[in-house]
Design a protein around this motif. Structure first.
Motif, mmCIF file in Angstrom:
data_model
loop_
_atom_site.group_PDB
_atom_site.id
_atom_site.type_symbol
_atom_site.label_atom_id
_atom_site.label_comp_id
_atom_site.label_asym_id
_atom_site.label_seq_id
_atom_site.Cartn_x
_atom_site.Cartn_y
_atom_site.Cartn_z
ATOM 1 N N ALA A 209 -4.744 45.572 -12.872
ATOM 2 C CA ALA A 209 -4.858 44.297 -12.158
ATOM 3 C C ALA A 209 -3.615 43.988 -11.343
ATOM 4 N N ASP A 210 -2.529 44.752 -11.554
ATOM 5 C CA ASP A 210 -1.264 44.466 -10.884
ATOM 6 C C ASP A 210 -1.154 45.094 -9.499
ATOM 7 N N LYS A 211 -1.973 46.111 -9.238
ATOM 8 C CA LYS A 211 -1.824 46.844 -7.985
ATOM 9 C C LYS A 211 -3.159 46.975 -7.264
ATOM 10 N N VAL A 212 -3.090 46.873 -5.959
ATOM 11 C CA VAL A 212 -4.282 47.061 -5.134
ATOM 12 C C VAL A 212 -4.540 48.549 -5.005
ATOM 13 N N GLY A 213 -5.776 48.945 -5.306
ATOM 14 C CA GLY A 213 -6.142 50.359 -5.192
ATOM 15 C C GLY A 213 -6.489 50.723 -3.768
ATOM 16 N N GLY A 214 -6.656 52.014 -3.538
ATOM 17 C CA GLY A 214 -6.946 52.488 -2.192
ATOM 18 C C GLY A 214 -8.347 53.053 -2.030
ATOM 19 N N ASP A 215 -9.265 52.726 -2.947
ATOM 20 C CA ASP A 215 -10.635 53.215 -2.850
ATOM 21 C C ASP A 215 -11.467 52.251 -1.999
ATOM 22 N N PHE A 216 -12.447 52.785 -1.306
ATOM 23 C CA PHE A 216 -13.265 51.933 -0.447
ATOM 24 C C PHE A 216 -14.647 52.559 -0.249
ATOM 25 N N TYR A 217 -15.614 51.723 0.116
ATOM 26 C CA TYR A 217 -16.958 52.207 0.415
ATOM 27 C C TYR A 217 -17.656 51.198 1.316
ATOM 28 N N ASP A 218 -18.753 51.617 1.924
ATOM 29 C CA ASP A 218 -19.537 50.709 2.760
ATOM 30 C C ASP A 218 -20.857 51.381 3.117
#
Length: 427
Positions: A209-218
């Motif tokens: 919860a402390d860091k923004v991840g770099g995974d994405f989808y659409d």
């Protein structure tokens, strides 16, 4: 006090007292020295750096030194023979003394370093540490209680500062977590498009919860009745990764409108990333991009292009499951002209296509540190087949939850299913 001066001045003094004449004998010098020692001991007791207190067995104060009197603002005659030790404590301190301190002292004969609060004459509170010992006579019977009392104000201030710092740290951590969650949400579509003839499901598992991840989808519509979809994983975490994630997501959508051919879409993304970050802070990602096109038989054809991304899994209606290999695909954003691997497959009624990031297969599956791995994922897919997109995503979400802290990287999941026709449709 002239005798004391004589003793201190030598001239036969203590060392030669046995041979001195009348008036200078050892009895006078010994008496003077004893008086000096008594004065010194009493002064040390009265002005010690800690408080001293002696009480009778019922707690009545029998003796108290000047140090403690100065701390709490009482006169000696106010306390000796008039007050009990517990009377000098706050309400909470008195309760603790009666329920814990006194019974423990009675059982063990001593207690060491117990934290209490005393109430001064002016009503202020004094945090103290108390060490008490029961003194006994020659017959072993208890006579009185002697206590050493240490000023704990500095310690209390230090503890309060630590507590304040911890609270501020927790508050700041929660604030950063909220910001991270908000930023993470902006990197994912608020809702997936409703594609006629397809069932769609997705899930994003946050490892920290402390860091923004770099995974994405659409998943989004293209102009000719087909649909574009993608799923990727940016190198790194935090704000820098979030910036690349946002850039990649919007570049993919824009490139697909310009030229929807999957390999061309990834080539355009590679150009943007290379141009944007070359020479300063190079960033790259793995990504898989596909175009779904409905066919005349109620199914869909999908062409997938992979830039170094884990292969998709096809969970078939006949109860089998396999990877769709895209060998040789290279990372996007590293090389000026990377190899992009492509594959095309037809999705029939009951088939499900699964895209995922490597947070799943790289998760620690046991205490020995072993990875979950590609084979385990394929075995799970085969055990589920045939299964809808919703069922597959639910099973993988439960798996990620069960692995707990073994999942140390965010995981994105996206699945599409061509539903089986209903009985009415078959008729």
């Amino acid at each position: 006090m002239s005798g004391t001066g004589d003793a201190a001045g030598g001239g036969g003094g203590l060392a030669g007292g046995g041979e001195g004449g009348p008036g200078h004998g050892p009895s006078q010098e010994d008496a003077s020295f004893s008086a000096l020692l008594e004065d010194s001991a009493e002064d040390l007791y009265d002005n010690a750096p800690c408080g001293y207190l002696s009480t009778l067995l019922d707690g009545q104060i029998a003796k108290v030194n000047a140090t403690l009197l100065n701390w709490i603002g009482y006169r000696r005659e106010d306390l000796v023979g008039r007050r009990r030790f517990a009377d000098l404590l706050t309400v909470g301190g008195k309760l603790y003394h009666e329920t814990h301190f006194a019974p423990l002292l009675q059982m063990q004969g001593e207690v060491n370093g117990i934290a209490l609060e005393m109430k001064a004459a002016d009503g202020t509170r004094l945090p103290v540490l108390v060490t008490s010992t029961v003194k006994t006579g020659g017959d072993g019977k208890p006579l009185l209680i002697r206590s050493m009392i240490f000023d704990a104000r500095d310690r209390r201030a230090y503890e309060e500062e630590l507590l304040r710092a911890r609270r501020e740290s927790d508050s700041e951590r929660k604030r950063l977590q909220q910001l991270a969650a908000t930023l993470q949400a902006t990197l994912l579509p608020p809702a997936l498009a409703d594609v006629p003839g397809l069932e769609i499901a997705a899930h994003y598992h946050i490892a920290s919860a402390d860091k923004v991840g770099g995974d994405f989808y659409d998943l989004f519509p293209l102009g000719d009745g087909s649909w574009g979809l993608f799923l990727g994983d940016v190198c790194g975490k935090g704000a820098a990764a979030a910036a690349i994630t946002s850039l990649a997501r919007y570049t993919l959508r824009a490139a697909a409108v310009y030229n929807p051919e999957p390999a061309a879409v990834l080539a355009n993304l590679n150009t943007v990333l290379s141009h944007e970050y070359i020479g300063i802070d190079p960033r790259f990602c793995t990504v898989i991009f596909g175009v779904l096109t409905p066919d005349e038989h109620g199914g869909f054809q999908i062409t997938l292009a992979s830039g170094g991304h884990p292969p998709a899994v096809l969970v078939r209606a006949d109860g089998t499951a396999d990877y769709l290999p895209t060998p040789g695909g290279q990372l996007v954003g590293v090389l000026p002209d990377p190899h992009i691997a492509t594959t095309t497959v037809r999705l029939r009624a009951g088939d499900t296509l699964l895209l995922y990031t490597d947070g799943l297969t790289e998760a620690h599956a046991d205490q020995s540190g072993g990875r979950y791995g590609d084979e385990a994922l394929l075995d799970l897919a085969r055990s589920l087949a045939p299964a809808s997109a919703t069922a597959v995503i639910r099973a993988l979400s439960d798996l990620l939850d069960s692995l707990g802290t073994g999942v140390d990287d965010d995981t994105a999941l996206l699945a599409v299913t061509v539903p089986r026709p209903t009985r009415e449709e078959q008729q």
